[in-house]
Design a protein around this motif. Structure first.
Motif, PDB file in Angstrom:
ATOM      1  N   PHE A 186      33.947  29.816  45.273  1.00 28.69           N
ATOM      2  CA  PHE A 186      34.753  30.122  44.085  1.00 28.69           C
ATOM      3  C   PHE A 186      34.964  31.625  43.905  1.00 28.69           C
ATOM      4  CE2 PHE A 186      33.264  25.865  43.461  1.00 28.69           C
ATOM      5  CZ  PHE A 186      34.420  25.235  43.035  1.00 28.69           C
ATOM      6  N   LEU A 187      34.734  32.389  44.976  1.00 33.04           N
ATOM      7  CA  LEU A 187      34.957  33.837  44.885  1.00 33.04           C
ATOM      8  C   LEU A 187      36.277  34.231  45.538  1.00 33.04           C
ATOM      9  CD1 LEU A 187      31.457  35.421  45.719  1.00 33.04           C
ATOM     10  CD2 LEU A 187      32.441  34.918  43.469  1.00 33.04           C
ATOM     11  N   LEU A 188      36.954  35.177  44.907  1.00 30.50           N
ATOM     12  CA  LEU A 188      38.125  35.830  45.485  1.00 30.50           C
ATOM     13  C   LEU A 188      37.820  37.327  45.505  1.00 30.50           C
ATOM     14  CD1 LEU A 188      40.831  33.909  43.407  1.00 30.50           C
ATOM     15  CD2 LEU A 188      40.155  33.431  45.759  1.00 30.50           C
ATOM     16  N   THR A 189      38.669  38.098  46.198  1.00 30.79           N
ATOM     17  CA  THR A 189      38.427  39.546  46.274  1.00 30.79           C
ATOM     18  C   THR A 189      39.680  40.317  45.880  1.00 30.79           C
ATOM     19  OG1 THR A 189      39.017  39.425  48.617  1.00 30.79           O
ATOM     20  CG2 THR A 189      36.671  39.435  48.083  1.00 30.79           C
ATOM     21  N   GLU A 190      39.489  41.499  45.311  1.00 33.34           N
ATOM     22  CA  GLU A 190      40.627  42.298  44.853  1.00 33.34           C
ATOM     23  C   GLU A 190      40.245  43.770  44.782  1.00 33.34           C
ATOM     24  OE1 GLU A 190      40.428  40.775  40.500  1.00 33.34           O
ATOM     25  OE2 GLU A 190      40.870  42.913  40.359  1.00 33.34           O
ATOM     26  N   THR A 191      41.282  44.604  44.652  1.00 35.59           N
ATOM     27  CA  THR A 191      41.025  46.040  44.436  1.00 35.59           C
ATOM     28  C   THR A 191      41.485  46.522  43.056  1.00 35.59           C
ATOM     29  OG1 THR A 191      43.164  46.713  45.340  1.00 35.59           O
ATOM     30  CG2 THR A 191      41.303  46.546  46.894  1.00 35.59           C
ATOM     31  N   ASP A 192      42.450  45.816  42.433  1.00 42.00           N
ATOM     32  CA  ASP A 192      43.089  46.312  41.200  1.00 42.00           C
ATOM     33  C   ASP A 192      43.685  47.708  41.415  1.00 42.00           C
ATOM     34  OD1 ASP A 192      43.993  45.847  38.618  1.00 42.00           O
ATOM     35  OD2 ASP A 192      42.171  46.573  37.639  1.00 42.00           O
ATOM     36  N   SER A 193      44.078  48.019  42.652  1.00 46.41           N
ATOM     37  CA  SER A 193      44.686  49.327  42.950  1.00 46.41           C
ATOM     38  C   SER A 193      45.877  49.572  42.035  1.00 46.41           C
ATOM     39  CB  SER A 193      45.231  49.348  44.387  1.00 46.41           C
ATOM     40  OG  SER A 193      44.242  49.037  45.303  1.00 46.41           O
ATOM     41  N   PRO A 194      46.119  50.793  41.605  1.00 48.87           N
ATOM     42  CA  PRO A 194      45.425  52.027  41.969  1.00 48.87           C
ATOM     43  C   PRO A 194      44.155  52.278  41.162  1.00 48.87           C
ATOM     44  CG  PRO A 194      47.265  52.531  40.515  1.00 48.87           C
ATOM     45  CD  PRO A 194      47.293  51.045  40.739  1.00 48.87           C
ATOM     46  N   CYS A 195      43.742  51.321  40.319  1.00 51.99           N
ATOM     47  CA  CYS A 195      42.517  51.513  39.509  1.00 51.99           C
ATOM     48  C   CYS A 195      41.271  51.224  40.353  1.00 51.99           C
ATOM     49  CB  CYS A 195      42.525  50.564  38.319  1.00 51.99           C
ATOM     50  SG  CYS A 195      44.017  50.663  37.346  1.00 51.99           S
TER      51      CYS A 195
END
Ligand SMILES: [Zn+2]
Length: 245
Positions: A186-195
């Motif tokens: 149930f995990l996904l991954t992200e950066t929220d770039s540019p933050c």
């Protein structure tokens, strides 16, 4: 392939080097899912989808709820008429660090109902309102940059909602505990770039999602390649799309 399930590549902060940043991500096998969350951002994100092969979610950010109703209505209508081009509605939600909770909730509900109507999952911004939003949900959802309690995280995944782990994982004990305690399916991954840059003095960018995968592998004591595969599989399942570079 890696998946950056939430970033803002249409952000004006990328105007000078967007080509490079996207190229860098693709050369490192990172799939980009960008999130347009203001009227301008929604329009820019739609243009970018045509220019590069990237994926979109469109929503309205709780930071922006001071906007005039006309603006919000326009954003709503653009999302509705472009529903075939998007993977999800979002980010939408509520933020305890911003003002005007009633207005935030009203607009959140509006877009939540839109998601139901066009049969899309939602990408949630739930800072400080994780529990409240969890209790409001009736569509498939991912908690973007989840930063609530470990206990609630366990409840969230029990209901088949997803938790997206951002680059904050690289510095945060809380996020480490969340990863430790939540089923990797149930995990996904992200950066929220540019933050949320993991590198001091640099803007965050989608290729840094690799660092999140590496850290999850360390915490879970699972081979990094295996983690990458699982996260990719989770992403395709959640967004109901066979994601490609
Ligand atoms: Zn965001």
């Amino acid at each position: 392939m890696y998946v950056d399930a939430h970033c803002h590549i249409e952000d004006k902060g990328f105007n000078k080097n967007r080509d490079e940043v996207i190229k860098r991500a693709k050369s490192e096998n990172v799939i980009i899912i960008t999130s347009g969350v203001t009227l301008g951002g929604i329009n820019r994100a739609l243009e970018l989808k045509n220019k590069y092969n990237i994926y979109l979610t469109l929503g309205f950010h709780p930071d922006k709820v001071k906007a005039d109703n006309k603006i919000i209505e326009k954003a709503y209508n653009i999302i509705k008429s472009n529903y075939k081009k998007i993977l999800a509605v979002g980010e939408i939600g509520m933020d305890i660090k911003r003002e005007n909770y009633d207005r935030q909730e009203e607009i959140f509900r509006k877009f939540l109902n839109l998601a139901k109507e066009i049969d899309k999952p939602v990408v949630l911004h739930a800072r400080g309102f994780e529990e409240k939003i969890f209790n409001m949900l009736d569509v498939p959802a991912m908690f973007h940059c989840y930063s609530g309690s470990v206990e609630l995280a366990k409840k969230i995944v029990k209901e088949n909602y997803y938790i997206s782990i951002s680059t904050l994982l690289l510095f945060s004990k809380l996020h480490e505990e969340i990863v430790k305690n939540v089923d990797i399916d149930f995990l996904l991954t992200e950066t929220d770039s540019p933050c949320l840059s993991p590198i001091k003095g640099e803007k965050n960018e989608p290729k840094n999602v690799k660092l999140v995968v590496k850290k999850i592998a360390e915490i879970k004591e699972i081979d990094e390649g295996e983690v990458k595969k699982i996260i990719y599989k989770n992403s395709c399942k959640f967004f109901k799309e066979k994601l490609t570079l």
